[in-house]
Design a protein around this motif. Structure first.
Motif, short mmCIF file in Angstrom:
data_model
loop_
_atom_site.label_atom_id
_atom_site.label_comp_id
_atom_site.label_asym_id
_atom_site.label_seq_id
_atom_site.Cartn_x
_atom_site.Cartn_y
_atom_site.Cartn_z
N PRO A 206 0.97 -0.83 -0.12
CA PRO A 206 0.15 -0.18 -0.11
C PRO A 206 0.74 1.37 -0.39
N GLU A 207 2.01 1.49 0.66
CA GLU A 207 2.53 2.61 1.14
C GLU A 207 3.55 2.49 -0.71
N TRP A 209 2.72 1.53 -3.60
CA TRP A 209 1.57 1.76 -4.25
C TRP A 209 1.06 3.36 -4.26
N ARG A 210 1.80 3.97 -3.25
CA ARG A 210 0.31 5.24 -3.43
C ARG A 210 1.92 6.61 -3.71
N GLN A 211 3.22 5.73 -3.32
CA GLN A 211 4.55 6.60 -3.53
C GLN A 211 4.34 6.52 -4.82
N MET A 213 2.10 6.30 -7.60
CA MET A 213 0.73 6.99 -7.52
C MET A 213 1.22 8.42 -7.92
N ASN A 214 1.83 9.03 -6.59
CA ASN A 214 2.24 10.84 -6.68
C ASN A 214 3.14 10.97 -7.17
#
Length: 242
Positions: A206-207, A209-211, A213-214
């Motif tokens: 999850p971490e 993936w967020r990185q 996507m940003n």
């Protein structure tokens, strides 16, 4: 899972709340939130076809708690059917519902009905999106595709040059392809030379993936060659849920 949760009690109910990160919410709050979520997804983009359907099929004569049926009909718009599981037509009836709701994309989902089966709870999701910037059919050509192992082979490749969101790191390069108004996107990750799909997957969390996507930024002009492909997945969720 939220539909199934409505049939849980005591330790099972508490365990499901923990697994789904829903602790501290009442059943009504949980059901209202999922009802709102589905509504938001369905209305997110009028240029995208998004359909979500639920059904519950239970063995003829099996006693089902009325509240379980009522809640799932009210909040999840579930079709509920009592069905003779011993009938030769039972499989075709349920699989036919799935095929209808997925526009024939998913066929023969249920392989058998065992004597111990008393209920099937089915979710069907169908998505069909128009690209925000279309690939022109005249630009489709036959070219080589290079798999991780083995020889290259010929495939149909769509092609377009466009301004897109793009990123590149030591693991992969990636592109974001918007549908409709841009509320839905396809994200394509291409492993860097010397890296494999497994290398990328092993880094997913999850971490990260967020990185990732940003990390996208606009690329004024990029030429994309995208192969026509079909992918399928089938698996049990026992281990993941445990």
């Amino acid at each position: 899972l939220a539909m199934t949760y409505n049939g849980a009690m005591e330790d099972t109910k508490a365990a499901m709340e923990t697994a789904m990160h829903l602790s501290g919410l009442t059943s009504d709050e949980i059901n209202h939130s999922y009802q709102s979520l589905v509504k938001a997804i369905l209305e997110a983009d009028p240029k995208v076809t998004m359909e979500i359907a639920q059904s519950i099929w239970y063995r003829q004569g099996f006693s089902v708690v009325g509240d379980f049926i009522r809640v799932n009909q009210t909040y999840y718009d579930a079709t509920v059917e009592e069905l003779d599981f011993s009938s030769p037509d039972a499989l075709d009836i349920m699989n036919g519902w799935i095929e209808d709701k997925t526009h024939d994309k998913i066929r023969d989902m249920i392989k058998e009905i065992k004597p111990t089966h008393v209920m099937f709870l089915i979710n069907a999701i169908y998505f069909n999106g128009e690209w925000k910037t279309k690939f022109e059919s005249k630009d489709t050509y036959t070219g080589d595709f290079y798999p991780e192992a083995g020889s290259s082979f010929s495939v149909s490749l769509m092609k377009k040059t466009d301004s897109v969101n793009y990123q590149q790191n030591e693991l992969f390069s990636a592109i974001e392809l918007p549908y409709g108004r841009g509320n839905f996107n396809m994200v394509v990750l291409l492993p860097e030379p010397g890296k494999t799909c497994s290398d990328v997957v092993s880094e997913m969390s999850p971490e990260t993936w967020r990185q990732w996507m940003n990390a996208f930024s606009p690329q004024p002009e990029l030429t994309l060659h995208l192969p026509k492909f079909k992918t399928e997945f089938e698996g049990k969720l026992n281990d993941a849920l445990s």
